[in-house]
Design a protein around this motif. Structure first.
Motif, PDB file in Angstrom:
ATOM      1  N   GLN B  43       0.821  -1.227   0.000  1.00 23.68           N
ATOM      2  CA  GLN B  43       0.000   0.000   0.000  1.00 23.68           C
ATOM      3  C   GLN B  43       0.846   1.264   0.000  1.00 23.68           C
ATOM      4  O   GLN B  43       0.316   2.367   0.006  1.00 23.68           O
ATOM      5  N   ALA B  44       2.166   1.109  -0.024  1.00 27.11           N
ATOM      6  CA  ALA B  44       3.046   2.284  -0.023  1.00 27.11           C
ATOM      7  C   ALA B  44       2.765   3.141  -1.256  1.00 27.11           C
ATOM      8  O   ALA B  44       2.459   2.619  -2.320  1.00 27.11           O
ATOM      9  N   PRO B  45       2.864   4.471  -1.128  1.00 21.02           N
ATOM     10  CA  PRO B  45       2.566   5.347  -2.266  1.00 21.02           C
ATOM     11  C   PRO B  45       3.539   5.209  -3.425  1.00 21.02           C
ATOM     12  O   PRO B  45       3.208   5.540  -4.562  1.00 21.02           O
ATOM     13  N   ILE B  46       4.743   4.742  -3.148  1.00 20.28           N
ATOM     14  CA  ILE B  46       5.752   4.614  -4.204  1.00 20.28           C
ATOM     15  C   ILE B  46       6.201   3.153  -4.285  1.00 20.28           C
ATOM     16  O   ILE B  46       6.445   2.509  -3.266  1.00 20.28           O
ATOM     17  N   THR B  47       6.291   2.662  -5.510  1.00 18.36           N
ATOM     18  CA  THR B  47       6.866   1.335  -5.732  1.00 18.36           C
ATOM     19  C   THR B  47       8.159   1.506  -6.503  1.00 18.36           C
ATOM     20  O   THR B  47       8.208   2.205  -7.516  1.00 18.36           O
ATOM     21  N   LEU B  48       9.199   0.863  -5.988  1.00 19.44           N
ATOM     22  CA  LEU B  48      10.517   0.934  -6.618  1.00 19.44           C
ATOM     23  C   LEU B  48      10.849  -0.469  -7.107  1.00 19.44           C
ATOM     24  O   LEU B  48      10.972  -1.391  -6.306  1.00 19.44           O
ATOM     25  N   PRO B 178      22.137  -1.787 -12.966  1.00 19.35           N
ATOM     26  CA  PRO B 178      20.770  -1.839 -12.457  1.00 19.35           C
ATOM     27  C   PRO B 178      19.842  -0.864 -13.178  1.00 19.35           C
ATOM     28  O   PRO B 178      20.278   0.202 -13.605  1.00 19.35           O
ATOM     29  N   SER B 179      18.613  -1.251 -13.334  1.00 18.83           N
ATOM     30  CA  SER B 179      17.597  -0.384 -13.915  1.00 18.83           C
ATOM     31  C   SER B 179      16.451  -0.264 -12.914  1.00 18.83           C
ATOM     32  O   SER B 179      15.954  -1.268 -12.432  1.00 18.83           O
ATOM     33  N   ILE B 180      16.102   0.984 -12.633  1.00 19.31           N
ATOM     34  CA  ILE B 180      15.098   1.237 -11.601  1.00 19.31           C
ATOM     35  C   ILE B 180      13.862   1.887 -12.218  1.00 19.31           C
ATOM     36  O   ILE B 180      13.983   2.806 -13.027  1.00 19.31           O
ATOM     37  N   PHE B 181      12.712   1.400 -11.823  1.00 20.19           N
ATOM     38  CA  PHE B 181      11.439   1.985 -12.247  1.00 20.19           C
ATOM     39  C   PHE B 181      10.713   2.467 -11.003  1.00 20.19           C
ATOM     40  O   PHE B 181      10.525   1.717 -10.050  1.00 20.19           O
ATOM     41  N   VAL B 182      10.305   3.739 -11.056  1.00 17.86           N
ATOM     42  CA  VAL B 182       9.592   4.327  -9.926  1.00 17.86           C
ATOM     43  C   VAL B 182       8.136   4.518 -10.333  1.00 17.86           C
ATOM     44  O   VAL B 182       7.861   5.169 -11.334  1.00 17.86           O
ATOM     45  N   THR B 183       7.233   3.946  -9.564  1.00 16.97           N
ATOM     46  CA  THR B 183       5.805   4.095  -9.854  1.00 16.97           C
ATOM     47  C   THR B 183       5.143   4.873  -8.725  1.00 16.97           C
ATOM     48  O   THR B 183       5.267   4.520  -7.550  1.00 16.97           O
ATOM     49  N   HIS B 184       4.464   5.941  -9.102  1.00 14.91           N
ATOM     50  CA  HIS B 184       3.777   6.778  -8.121  1.00 14.91           C
ATOM     51  C   HIS B 184       2.481   7.248  -8.738  1.00 14.91           C
ATOM     52  O   HIS B 184       2.487   7.798  -9.845  1.00 14.91           O
ATOM     53  N   ARG B 185       1.384   7.028  -8.072  1.00 14.94           N
ATOM     54  CA  ARG B 185       0.051   7.408  -8.566  1.00 14.94           C
ATOM     55  C   ARG B 185      -0.189   6.870  -9.969  1.00 14.94           C
ATOM     56  O   ARG B 185      -0.684   7.587 -10.838  1.00 14.94           O
ATOM     57  N   TYR B 204      14.304  12.826  -5.179  1.00 15.25           N
ATOM     58  CA  TYR B 204      13.192  12.489  -6.063  1.00 15.25           C
ATOM     59  C   TYR B 204      12.047  11.857  -5.284  1.00 15.25           C
ATOM     60  O   TYR B 204      10.884  12.209  -5.488  1.00 15.25           O
ATOM     61  N   LEU B 205      12.376  10.938  -4.376  1.00  8.69           N
ATOM     62  CA  LEU B 205      11.336  10.282  -3.579  1.00  8.69           C
ATOM     63  C   LEU B 205      10.605  11.315  -2.711  1.00  8.69           C
ATOM     64  O   LEU B 205       9.371  11.273  -2.604  1.00  8.69           O
ATOM     65  N   ASP B 206      11.352  12.233  -2.105  1.00  7.78           N
ATOM     66  CA  ASP B 206      10.718  13.262  -1.270  1.00  7.78           C
ATOM     67  C   ASP B 206       9.803  14.141  -2.108  1.00  7.78           C
ATOM     68  O   ASP B 206       8.714  14.532  -1.661  1.00  7.78           O
ATOM     69  N   TYR B 207      10.232  14.475  -3.321  1.00  3.37           N
ATOM     70  CA  TYR B 207       9.394  15.278  -4.213  1.00  3.37           C
ATOM     71  C   TYR B 207       8.085  14.535  -4.510  1.00  3.37           C
ATOM     72  O   TYR B 207       6.995  15.101  -4.436  1.00  3.37           O
ATOM     73  N   LEU B 208       8.193  13.260  -4.832  1.00  3.12           N
ATOM     74  CA  LEU B 208       6.990  12.471  -5.155  1.00  3.12           C
ATOM     75  C   LEU B 208       6.061  12.364  -3.956  1.00  3.12           C
ATOM     76  O   LEU B 208       4.838  12.468  -4.091  1.00  3.12           O
TER      77      LEU B 208
END
Lengths: 165, 211
Positions: B43-48, B178-185, B204-208
């Motif tokens: 349920q976290a707002p951001i998925t990494l 490594p390749s990172i995908f950030v999902t938010h909303r 970036y995470l704090d901004y999101l």
């Protein structure tokens, strides 16, 4: 007394002028595209968070302290956009072309350094089709030559305009 | 007539005893293995999502310099859901085996400790290919037994989970690690591939999270 015949622009000068115009337009277009690619990606505009993503890319060169990385990430796309538009419009050509050339020189130094150090820019272990500093270096060398030509052309034509008739 | 019924009943009892031991424990699904390799709250707002290769030096650098801080400061507080994705590269001869061992450990509930062990011993098993020995030198004996059982009994499922991650990575044009995908909303943003500084990722995470 017969009027003096008009001084014809020599053919080579005209060709040079056209080539420089093409070079200026191409360079300007590339800069505008570079700015666009930093602001619009993944199918959307990222006008509010482009700098976070771009900063990570700049940081992969391992050249600058983080405060400089963050600042550069914020201003560089807009600088590229402005330079591109000014080049195409032909405004302040000597300054704009000089700044563009200087930017490309700095970028090439960064790429060369990455290639020498074996840095994997934006990559840890890339597979095929990955970003390769050496390949980017070759491409940017071509751009730098065009920028140099435009710069020299801008100064030459300015000097020519200032010569007494 | 009575003897026939006795024979049938005996056969039925024997089957009831033998068949379960033949089939063994239930086979793991890809979804179960993915969940076992993920840390934090869904349920976290951001998925990494981090696509990585255990034989990749930059992945090791990311793990040691950034991932642990993300876990401590964002995952533990429910702000980020961290999902590990396997993306063994063909240039690394033992990375697919390492991914299988990692998935086995995840299935045994030992994901984080095994991931730490794999990266800690990367140079050692990367040179010899002896991943089992490298893990055994770090993990407690009881844990290593569990991992071995999973690796041998669920091998097809483990390989399927690794391949599923690779297929997902290919569908997202992942070409390196490594390749990172950030999902938010609901919006997924790929970060430039490569090791990411924690400071920049934090910004970036704090901004999101503020949005």
């Amino acid at each position: 007394m017969a009027a003096a015949p008009p001084i014809a622009v020599s053919h080579p000068r005209r060709i040079t002028g056209v080539l420089l115009l093409v070079g200026r337009a191409a360079l300007g277009a590339i800069l505008i595209f570079a700015a666009y690619a930093k602001l619009h990606f993944n199918g959307a505009w990222h006008l509010r968070d482009y700098n976070f993503i771009f900063a990570i890319g700049i940081d992969s060169y391992q050249m600058l302290p983080l405060w400089a990385v963050s600042w550069l990430a914020l201003v560089l796309p807009w600088t590229e956009l402005a330079l591109g538009l000014l080049l195409i419009a032909g405004i302040g050509l000597r300054w704009v072309a000089s700044i563009t050339t200087a930017l490309l020189v700095v970028f090439m130094i960064a790429l060369a350094r990455a290639a020498i150090l074996g840095l994997a820019i934006n990559c840890g272990c890339f597979g095929e089709g990955s970003t390769n500093p050496a390949r980017e270096l070759i491409l940017d060398s071509v751009l730098l030559l065009v920028a140099l030509a435009v710069t020299v052309g801008a100064f030459s034509s300015h000097r020519a305009r200032r010569l007494p008739a | 007539m009575n003897r026939s019924w006795i024979r049938v009943a005996s056969l039925a009892v024997a089957a009831a005893l033998i068949v379960p031991s033949l089939t063994g424990q239930a086979k793991l699904t890809v979804a179960e293995l993915t969940a076992a390799k993920s840390i934090g709250s869904r349920q976290a707002p951001i998925t990494l999502e981090v696509f990585s290769d255990y034989q990749c030096p930059d992945c090791k650098r990311l793990h040691s310099a950034t991932t642990q801080q993300v876990i401590d400061n964002y995952v533990s507080s429910g702000k980020v859901y961290l999902v590990h994705r396997d993306f063994p590269l063909s240039m690394h001869p033992y990375s697919r085996q390492a991914a299988r061992w990692l998935n086995a450990a995840a299935a045994a509930g030992l994901f984080q400790s095994t991931e730490n062990a794999l990266y800690a011993k990367q140079e050692e098993w990367g040179a010899t290919g002896n991943i089992e020995q490298a893990l055994a030198s770090v993990l407690p004996a009881a844990d290593m037994r569990k991992v071995r059982v999973m690796e041998s009994s669920q091998r097809a499922q483990l390989d399927a989970a690794v391949q599923a991650d690779v297929n997902l990575g290919n569908s997202r044009n992942v070409s390196g690690t490594p390749s990172i995908f950030v999902t938010h909303r609901g919006q997924m943003t790929p970060l430039p591939a490569g090791s990411v500084s924690y400071t920049l990722l934090k910004q970036y995470l704090d901004y999101l999270l503020q949005r």
